[in-house]
Design an enzyme around this catalytic site. Sequence first.
Site, PDB file in Angstrom:
ATOM      1  N   HIS A 180       0.026   4.804   0.861  1.00  0.00           N
ATOM      2  CA  HIS A 180      -1.199   5.370   1.439  1.00  0.00           C
ATOM      3  C   HIS A 180      -2.015   4.306   2.145  1.00  0.00           C
ATOM      4  CE1 HIS A 180      -1.674   4.575  -2.955  1.00  0.00           C
ATOM      5  NE2 HIS A 180      -2.592   3.758  -2.510  1.00  0.00           N
ATOM      6  N   GLN A 248      -7.822   7.608  -0.453  1.00  0.00           N
ATOM      7  CA  GLN A 248      -6.490   7.027  -0.196  1.00  0.00           C
ATOM      8  C   GLN A 248      -5.573   8.137   0.323  1.00  0.00           C
ATOM      9  OE1 GLN A 248      -6.545   5.488  -4.242  1.00  0.00           O
ATOM     10  NE2 GLN A 248      -6.038   3.436  -3.512  1.00  0.00           N
ATOM     11  N   ARG A 278       5.313  -6.640  -3.305  1.00  0.00           N
ATOM     12  CA  ARG A 278       5.200  -5.619  -4.355  1.00  0.00           C
ATOM     13  C   ARG A 278       5.038  -4.274  -3.675  1.00  0.00           C
ATOM     14  NH1 ARG A 278       0.928  -3.005  -7.043  1.00  0.00           N
ATOM     15  NH2 ARG A 278       1.025  -2.893  -9.318  1.00  0.00           N
ATOM     16  N   ASP A 280       3.934  -1.033  -3.721  1.00  0.00           N
ATOM     17  CA  ASP A 280       2.975  -0.330  -4.562  1.00  0.00           C
ATOM     18  C   ASP A 280       3.285   1.169  -4.609  1.00  0.00           C
ATOM     19  OD1 ASP A 280       0.306  -0.267  -5.935  1.00  0.00           O
ATOM     20  OD2 ASP A 280      -0.169   1.039  -4.246  1.00  0.00           O
ATOM     21  N   GLU A 322       7.072  -1.229  -7.938  1.00  0.00           N
ATOM     22  CA  GLU A 322       5.993  -0.892  -8.873  1.00  0.00           C
ATOM     23  C   GLU A 322       6.193   0.575  -9.258  1.00  0.00           C
ATOM     24  OE1 GLU A 322       1.983   0.374 -10.335  1.00  0.00           O
ATOM     25  OE2 GLU A 322       2.509   0.828  -8.276  1.00  0.00           O
ATOM     26  N   ARG A 516     -10.491   0.591 -15.702  1.00  0.00           N
ATOM     27  CA  ARG A 516      -9.506  -0.498 -15.636  1.00  0.00           C
ATOM     28  C   ARG A 516     -10.194  -1.838 -15.373  1.00  0.00           C
ATOM     29  NH1 ARG A 516      -5.434   1.757 -11.211  1.00  0.00           N
ATOM     30  NH2 ARG A 516      -7.449   2.307 -10.318  1.00  0.00           N
TER      31      ARG A 516
HETATM   32  C1  GLC Z   1      -0.739   0.999  -8.074  1.00  0.00           C
HETATM   33  C2  GLC Z   1      -1.744  -0.082  -8.398  1.00  0.00           C
HETATM   34  C3  GLC Z   1      -3.020   0.556  -8.853  1.00  0.00           C
HETATM   35  C4  GLC Z   1      -3.531   1.465  -7.757  1.00  0.00           C
HETATM   36  C5  GLC Z   1      -2.470   2.454  -7.313  1.00  0.00           C
HETATM   37  C6  GLC Z   1      -2.854   3.141  -6.042  1.00  0.00           C
HETATM   38  O1  GLC Z   1      -0.388   1.735  -9.176  1.00  0.00           O
HETATM   39  O2  GLC Z   1      -1.221  -0.940  -9.379  1.00  0.00           O
HETATM   40  O3  GLC Z   1      -3.985  -0.399  -9.208  1.00  0.00           O
HETATM   41  O4  GLC Z   1      -4.643   2.171  -8.246  1.00  0.00           O
HETATM   42  O5  GLC Z   1      -1.238   1.823  -7.062  1.00  0.00           O
HETATM   43  O6  GLC Z   1      -2.713   2.262  -4.956  1.00  0.00           O
END
Ligand code: GLC
Length: 644
Positions: A180, A248, A278, A280, A322, A516
């Site tokens: 996103h 997002q 990474r 995401d 991730e 968090r």
């Molecule tokens: C991943 C990140 C997290 C974020 C989510 C949306 O899970 O680790 O912090 O909120 O993506 O981008």
Amino acid sequence: MNQAALHRLMASKRLKKAVDDPQYLFELRLSTNLSLISSLFFSLYPKDKNEVFFHKLLNRMEKMYANRDIALKKLDLERLRSGNWYQSNELVGMQLYVDRFNKDIKGLRQKLPYFEELGVNFLHLMPITTRPSGENDGGYAVNNYHEIDSKYGTKKDFLDFTKKARDNNMVLMLDFVVNHTSDEFEWAKKAKAGDPKFQSYYYTYPDRKIPDAFEKTMPEVFPESAPGSFTYSKEMNKWVMTCFNTYQWDLNYTNPDVFIEMLDNLVKLANMGVDVIRFDALAFLWKKIGTSSQNLPEAHQLIALFRMCLQAIAPGVILLAEAIVAPRNIIKYFGEGTLEGNECEVAYNASLMALLWNSVATKKTALLHKSLLEIPTKPIDGTWINYIRCHDDIGLGYDDDFIREIGWSPAEHRSFVLDYYARGLEWSPAKGLMFMYNPKNGDGRITGSAASLLGLEKALEEKNGHKVNQAVKKILMLHGIILSYGGIPLIYAGDELGTLNDYSFETQSDHKNDNRWVNRPMHDWDAVAKLNTTTTHSSEIFKGLKQMILARKKLTCFADTHPTIIHPSPNTHLFVFERNNGATKVWVLSNFDEQPQFLHSSWLFSIGMLPKNELVDLITGNVLVIKNNLLELNAYQHLWITGT
Ligand code: GLC
């Protein structure tokens, strides 16, 4: 043999012409990957309508390669020649928010000696590019993939830093928020202004018909703060898919232009000198009505397509998945079947992470053993990021079947774990918070710093020296496990000092809806200043970690090119695994109980530890004594045993 292995072969000295000719090797890599690239591309984007996009992709890839700096091209070739560099025992990572660590990129650079002292040579920097002011999910709402947000410094500061990191053999990992963009991203702005081309970069709909159909089967990611998976945009007078926060916007990868533009953004990031990218939230990349829109086969094809293209351009750059999903699904991000070894090289070992917290709460290791032994093993070219916690919440991602098989009820068990960590109950040493509790199904996740979850905060409040000592031992034990288990250990900055929860988010308007932030404390430089002068819990933890890091780096049996062998111990409080490179064997033993526990020498013998020889703990150098045929482990004792 996966595609990377083929590139290694071609880069080897046997191909004389190749040695000094990166362009020639790029062309070889591209042609080697081309059939896979085309079959992946056309399986996502049918050939009859999309051939023109395929040619566009190939033209763009040439340009992307041309824009890669020669120093990086050389590094790519060095890495190809050195095998699976990311499986080395010499890598030790730390994750940090640049501003919370030491203000900005220049501040980070000043602290390179700090990492060196601890032995850290791999950094995961949290997002540093431009983002909306106000709520922005810690930068995971991206306004631009390459412009550095002024609070961190300039692009030049970052490029200088990547160069300095390379000179110091420091590996850099940054996020690529691939699922996103923010609603302020250039494409989103054009979509809001009514441009249909850019509206088709996102999932946008004029009414609720399709959103309702999607939402029937899509789980909510943030049910408390951002329920549902669509947001109404008044500028467009349309609904847009927003799986995470309302700001997002999910990218629509059914549009081949989105893939090509995002590949360009990915390569630009790699070309800035980032070594590990990474990926995401990659489980979410493909959406389909009637499914959960997570972990879909098309998402895997798309990731492999990114991988195969990036690999041709920048073979030294690797991808981290991730995928914080069910244990059996995580493994799929290394690639399965024809894609085995051709998706991500690295994945978060979220299963191990969640299981360790389970063992702390229950003081038992049966679920840990069962899960680790029964989850399919990863491919040999892949590796894990092993971590005890990150910037996110801790989800209770256990396999219900395994919970039942050891005789517990999944719902009651999860409720117990939440009680232990997140409901502020008097009997529990942990001080964590509940994240996104859903009363409809009892699901909830946990937030809190490692030290607070492991009892340090409460012990300090109670001024109870014995409990402080126990918490320190637990912190060292969990880190000892991730430092010795196969993969790259990733320490969250501050955990090396035992930093406690940070409750200041409660009063900050852009953080108060997201607890968090309790586990994202500012770096405690006062504690660092005292490390060498006073004995504190911070100094004990720091020194303990440093010792283990040194020991890890000395022995290649800790490299992930060698197996991690789990030995389900007859004592239900103990976790035992072995690292073995043929020449050296190390057995890692951890006692999750607050009471001493014992192992009989006949069992030690059965797993190859020969009690007739002297057993030595590699971390402390102490010789271990076996009395009455029993090896004793104190409360939360953690040992790396080697026989001499
Ligand atoms: C991943 C990140 C997290 C974020 C989510 C949306 O899970 O680790 O912090 O909120 O993506 O981008």
